[in-house]
Design an enzyme around this catalytic site. Structure first.
Site, mmCIF file in Angstrom:
data_model
loop_
_atom_site.group_PDB
_atom_site.id
_atom_site.type_symbol
_atom_site.label_atom_id
_atom_site.label_comp_id
_atom_site.label_asym_id
_atom_site.label_seq_id
_atom_site.Cartn_x
_atom_site.Cartn_y
_atom_site.Cartn_z
ATOM 1 N N LYS A 64 -8.488 1.151 -3.770
ATOM 2 C CA LYS A 64 -7.203 0.986 -3.066
ATOM 3 C C LYS A 64 -6.908 -0.469 -2.702
ATOM 4 C CE LYS A 64 -6.923 5.630 -1.161
ATOM 5 N NZ LYS A 64 -6.708 6.471 0.008
ATOM 6 N N ASP A 100 -0.526 7.473 2.414
ATOM 7 C CA ASP A 100 -1.574 8.268 3.089
ATOM 8 C C ASP A 100 -1.254 8.526 4.567
ATOM 9 O OD1 ASP A 100 -3.308 8.594 0.915
ATOM 10 O OD2 ASP A 100 -4.309 6.679 1.293
#
Ligand code: ATR
Length: 276
Positions: A64, A100
Site C-alpha cells: 500500500k 479503507d
C-alpha cells in the site's frame, strides 16, 4: 472491464467474490483477478501492468506504500494517510485513493448513526496502517474527540499529529485506556489481536466498560472475536468490522465505474460465507 488485486500473499481473498457481485449488480461485463506478486518482482510486475493496461486495481498488504512512486497523482485523503488501496486508471494515468477508512466509517455510521450526530468520544486501539485509515476517516467526520492507544505510544502521537485540524491530541497507553474506558462512546480495535489462530487473545481489558459504549472489531476471523463476546456479555453494543471490506470495495468500484452498489445483499452473502 478488467480489474486486479495486487498483494502478497493473497490466499483466500474475498475481493473477487465481492467485485464479481458488484459487476453483476451493475450489469457490466468484466473480471476482477488476483495478482499475487512476490516482493522480489514487484517493480517489474507493476511496470508490466502499466504497459498492459487495465481499468483499475486494488492494492493490499504489503504494497500500500510501495505503490506510491508508480502513481501519477494521489488524492489528498490517501496522501494524508500515506497509503493507497485503490488505483483508478484515467487516460493511462494512475491515480491513487484510499477507501479503507471511509469504508469502515460508512459501516459504523450505518449501524450507529447516533455516534455521528452527537459529540462522541472514540478510542482507537492500534496505530498501524489500518488505524491510520480509520482515524483519518473519523477525523473527517468529527474533529476533536479521537484518542489513539498503542503499545508504542509515540506511534499513536505521530498518527494524531498527522491529522488536519487536530488540537493537542495525544496517544495513550493500554494501562491508561483500561482505567478510563467508561469515558468512551466507541472503542475500535484496529490491531490483529484476536485473529485466527490466536483467537483467545484480547487487545484490552473491558473491566471498566460502560453499557452505553459501542465496541467494534476489525478482526472478522473469527466472526465473534473474544473482544466482541466479552463486550456483549457486559451488556455493551457491538459492531462487526467485516463490513469494512465490503464498503471499501464498493467505494473502489464506484471510483472505477461510477456505479453505486447496493451493499446490503452483498454483505448478507459475505456473512453466509464467513459464518458457515
Ligand atoms: P495493520 O496494517 O494491520 O494495521 P501494522 O501497520 O503492522 O498492521 O500495525 C499493527 C498495529 O497493531 C500496531 O499498532 C501494533 O502496535 P505497536 O505499534 O505497538 O507494535 C498493534 N499490535 C500488533 N500486535 C499487538 C499486540 N499483541 N498487542 C497490542 N497491539 C498490537
Amino acid at each position: 472491464m478488467q480489474f486486479y488485486l495486487l498483494g502478497y500473499p493473497l490466499g483466500h481473498s474475498m475481493s473477487p467474490f465481492l467485485h464479481q457481485a458488484f459487476l453483476s449488480q451493475a450489469k457490466l461485463e468484466g473480471h476482477y483477478e488476483l495478482k499475487e506478486i512476490s516482493p522480489k518482482t514487484f517493480s517489474e510486475e507493476v511496470t508490466r501492468l502499466k504497459e498492459m493496461g487495465c481499468d483499475g486495481f486494488n492494492i493490499t498488504i504489503p504494497y500500500k506504500v510501495d505503490i506510491l512512486p508508480f502513481l501519477d497523482r494521489v488524492d489528498s485523503e490517501a496522501e494524508a494517510i500515506g497509503a493507497v488501496n485503490t488505483v483508478v486508471v484515467e487516460d493511462d494515468k494512475w491515480i491513487g485513493y484510499n477507501t479503507d477508512g471511509r469504508g469502515y466509517v460508512t459501516s459504523l455510521k450505518y449501524h450507529f448513526p447516533a455516534l455521528f450526530t452527537t459529540k462522541s468520544r472514540f478510542l482507537v486501539l492500534g496505530a498501524g496502517g489500518a488505524s491510520r485509515g480509520i482515524v483519518h476517516a473519523l477525523n473527517n467526520e468529527i474533529c476533536d474527540a479521537i484518542t489513539v492507544c498503542n503499545r508504542t505510544v509515540e506511534k499513536a502521537d505521530a498518527l494524531l499529529e498527522s491529522l488536519s485540524g487536530s488540537k493537542q491530541l495525544a496517544g495513550i497507553s493500554y494501562e491508561e485506556a483500561e482505567k478510563t474506558l467508561d469515558m468512551y462512546d466507541c472503542i475500535i480495535n484496529t490491531t490483529s489481536v484476536g485473529m485466527e489462530p490466536h483467537t483467545r487473545n484480547q487487545a484490552i481489558s473491558l473491566k471498566h466498560l460502560s453499557k452505553d459504549t459501542v465496541v467494534s472489531d476489525i478482526v472478522y476471523k473469527p466472526f465473534h472475536t473474544t473482544l466482541l463476546q466479552d463486550a456483549k456479555k457486559r451488556g455493551a453494543q457491538i459492531h462487526h468490522g467485516h463490513e469494512m471490506l465490503v464498503y471499501q470495495a464498493a467505494l473502489a468500484f464506484k471510483l472505477w465505474t461510477g456505479f453505486t452498489v447496493d451493499v446490503r445483499p452483498v454483505i448478507q452473502a459475505f456473512e453466509e460465507k464467513l459464518i458457515k
